[in-house]
Write a protein that holds these residues in place. Sequence first.
Motif, PDB file in Angstrom:
ATOM      1  N   PHE A  19      82.119  67.349  20.254  1.00 45.50           N
ATOM      2  CA  PHE A  19      81.888  68.692  19.722  1.00 45.50           C
ATOM      3  C   PHE A  19      83.184  69.481  19.852  1.00 45.50           C
ATOM      4  O   PHE A  19      83.667  69.714  20.958  1.00 45.50           O
ATOM      5  CB  PHE A  19      80.768  69.353  20.527  1.00 45.50           C
ATOM      6  N   THR A  21      85.407  72.915  19.191  1.00 45.83           N
ATOM      7  CA  THR A  21      85.395  74.349  18.914  1.00 45.83           C
ATOM      8  C   THR A  21      86.841  74.832  18.930  1.00 45.83           C
ATOM      9  O   THR A  21      87.750  74.043  19.185  1.00 45.83           O
ATOM     10  CB  THR A  21      84.623  75.118  20.006  1.00 45.83           C
ATOM     11  N   PHE A  23      88.267  76.275  21.141  1.00 39.22           N
ATOM     12  CA  PHE A  23      88.913  76.137  22.448  1.00 39.22           C
ATOM     13  C   PHE A  23      88.983  74.712  22.970  1.00 39.22           C
ATOM     14  O   PHE A  23      89.480  74.478  24.072  1.00 39.22           O
ATOM     15  CB  PHE A  23      88.288  77.086  23.487  1.00 39.22           C
ATOM     16  N   GLN A  26      84.749  68.477  23.234  1.00 37.78           N
ATOM     17  CA  GLN A  26      83.911  68.017  24.325  1.00 37.78           C
ATOM     18  C   GLN A  26      83.217  66.733  23.934  1.00 37.78           C
ATOM     19  O   GLN A  26      82.553  66.664  22.902  1.00 37.78           O
ATOM     20  CB  GLN A  26      82.873  69.094  24.609  1.00 37.78           C
ATOM     21  N   ASP A 188      81.256  80.709  13.499  1.00 35.83           N
ATOM     22  CA  ASP A 188      81.487  81.108  14.900  1.00 35.83           C
ATOM     23  C   ASP A 188      82.935  80.786  15.253  1.00 35.83           C
ATOM     24  O   ASP A 188      83.356  79.628  15.186  1.00 35.83           O
ATOM     25  CB  ASP A 188      80.526  80.343  15.820  1.00 35.83           C
ATOM     26  N   ASN A 260      73.751  87.417  19.960  1.00 31.63           N
ATOM     27  CA  ASN A 260      73.373  86.076  20.385  1.00 31.63           C
ATOM     28  C   ASN A 260      73.047  86.173  21.874  1.00 31.63           C
ATOM     29  O   ASN A 260      73.929  86.502  22.670  1.00 31.63           O
ATOM     30  CB  ASN A 260      74.559  85.131  20.113  1.00 31.63           C
ATOM     31  N   LYS A 262      72.021  84.195  25.197  1.00 29.49           N
ATOM     32  CA  LYS A 262      71.855  82.925  25.912  1.00 29.49           C
ATOM     33  C   LYS A 262      71.418  83.309  27.315  1.00 29.49           C
ATOM     34  O   LYS A 262      72.199  83.938  28.034  1.00 29.49           O
ATOM     35  CB  LYS A 262      73.173  82.156  25.971  1.00 29.49           C
ATOM     36  N   MET A 291      74.073  76.074  24.653  1.00 20.23           N
ATOM     37  CA  MET A 291      75.237  75.632  25.418  1.00 20.23           C
ATOM     38  C   MET A 291      75.176  74.129  25.661  1.00 20.23           C
ATOM     39  O   MET A 291      75.489  73.652  26.743  1.00 20.23           O
ATOM     40  CB  MET A 291      75.298  76.392  26.752  1.00 20.23           C
ATOM     41  N   LEU A 292      74.779  73.380  24.624  1.00 19.96           N
ATOM     42  CA  LEU A 292      74.665  71.930  24.734  1.00 19.96           C
ATOM     43  C   LEU A 292      73.806  71.553  25.939  1.00 19.96           C
ATOM     44  O   LEU A 292      74.163  70.685  26.732  1.00 19.96           O
ATOM     45  CB  LEU A 292      76.065  71.290  24.852  1.00 19.96           C
ATOM     46  N   GLU A 293      72.672  72.216  26.071  1.00 16.69           N
ATOM     47  CA  GLU A 293      71.813  72.004  27.226  1.00 16.69           C
ATOM     48  C   GLU A 293      71.074  70.663  27.168  1.00 16.69           C
ATOM     49  O   GLU A 293      70.818  70.128  26.090  1.00 16.69           O
ATOM     50  CB  GLU A 293      70.738  73.109  27.301  1.00 16.69           C
TER      51      GLU A 293
END
Length: 369
Positions: A19, A21, A23, A26, A188, A260, A262, A291-293
């Motif tokens: 994944f 982004t 930043f 991951q 995003d 949003n 969370k 959050m990719l939980e």
Amino acid sequence: MKINAVELRVLKMRLLKPFRTSFGVQQDRYPLLVRLEIDGRSQWGECVAGEGPWYSYETVETAWQVLKGYLLPAVIGRDLQNVDALETLFAPVRGHHMAKACIEMALTAALAEHARKPLAKFLGGVRDRVETGVSIGIQSTVDELLESIGASLAQGYRRIKVKIEPGWDVMALGAVRERYPEITLMADANAAYGLDDADHLAQLDRFGLLMLEQPLAAGDLVDHAALQRQMRTPICLDESIESARDARQALQLGACQVINIKPGRVGGFAESRRIHDIAANAGVPVWCGGMLETGIGRACNVALATLPNFRLPGDISASDRYWAEDIVEPPFTLQRGGTVSVPTRWGLGVRVKVDLVERLTVRREMISA
Ligand code: SMG
Ligand code: MG
């Protein structure tokens, strides 16, 4: 209710796909789980902190230290009749909302179970299914992006969020709009831009985006307000909103038109509820981020998203978008209309696969009085 002890664990779980982004990329997720020993039973919770201080200053390591050194010693052995009592004990610790949230959410799930209610009902939820979307990471090529969106639409997802950064924005979204003129689309930026980019970002207005999420840095509420005055696309804040106070100030300034929420980012369900209400009173819709939980954090997000002012699809995809095997039973699956069903069992509503958790654990420690 009394928390007698808390077990901290870090798991190592491979995402099905890396994944990316603005930043970083991951591939492995290291979820920090807590297991509260509360009134003779176990209650699981999940901390959403990342591995490095990119999305937030909090990390798995800082959350572990703050939980072990400060938060857990303040609550273990105390009688906690409600979440207010927990918030009062946590108040002297500044910030660290992700560390606080995992305990607050686990306690809330335990209170829901005690009250013989599903978590969603205990929170005041009004829905039995929640609308979901997907968050599509930055890809190497436009073709890969279009392919990934096509696959998500084919699976039944109804809202597409595309991660952007300088160099992967107007061109990429333009290509998406050309191929899919009608889809519900948003972007995003994870704070990748500055106010100097306002003219550039205003070019996104022509794509009819549902919203633009967190274009500027987390602390830049005033600049977000200035940017919002220069573009039609509604700005949504994610990283900027760590508390109800942040939400109130952002709305007063005109820094956003959507929030949003969370629960894992803002300190838990109670603070999420406050943000939800502030936004509702201002006529501003909220939605539940992700959050990719694992299934534990996902169950919390699904429950929260049943509150009335969660009026837009969340980043609450099905378990099989992230994991070969989720750590909860049953896993979350995509249902008709791009929705996820809200669990109806009491408490968290899903069973934790303890054997699998055991196999995935790379670090553990028991904290007791
Ligand atoms: O859980 O589906 C998910 C991820 C959704 O894009 C997502 N989350 O800024 O909203 C966001 C990001 C933060 C997570 S980056 C690890
Ligand atoms: Mg975001």
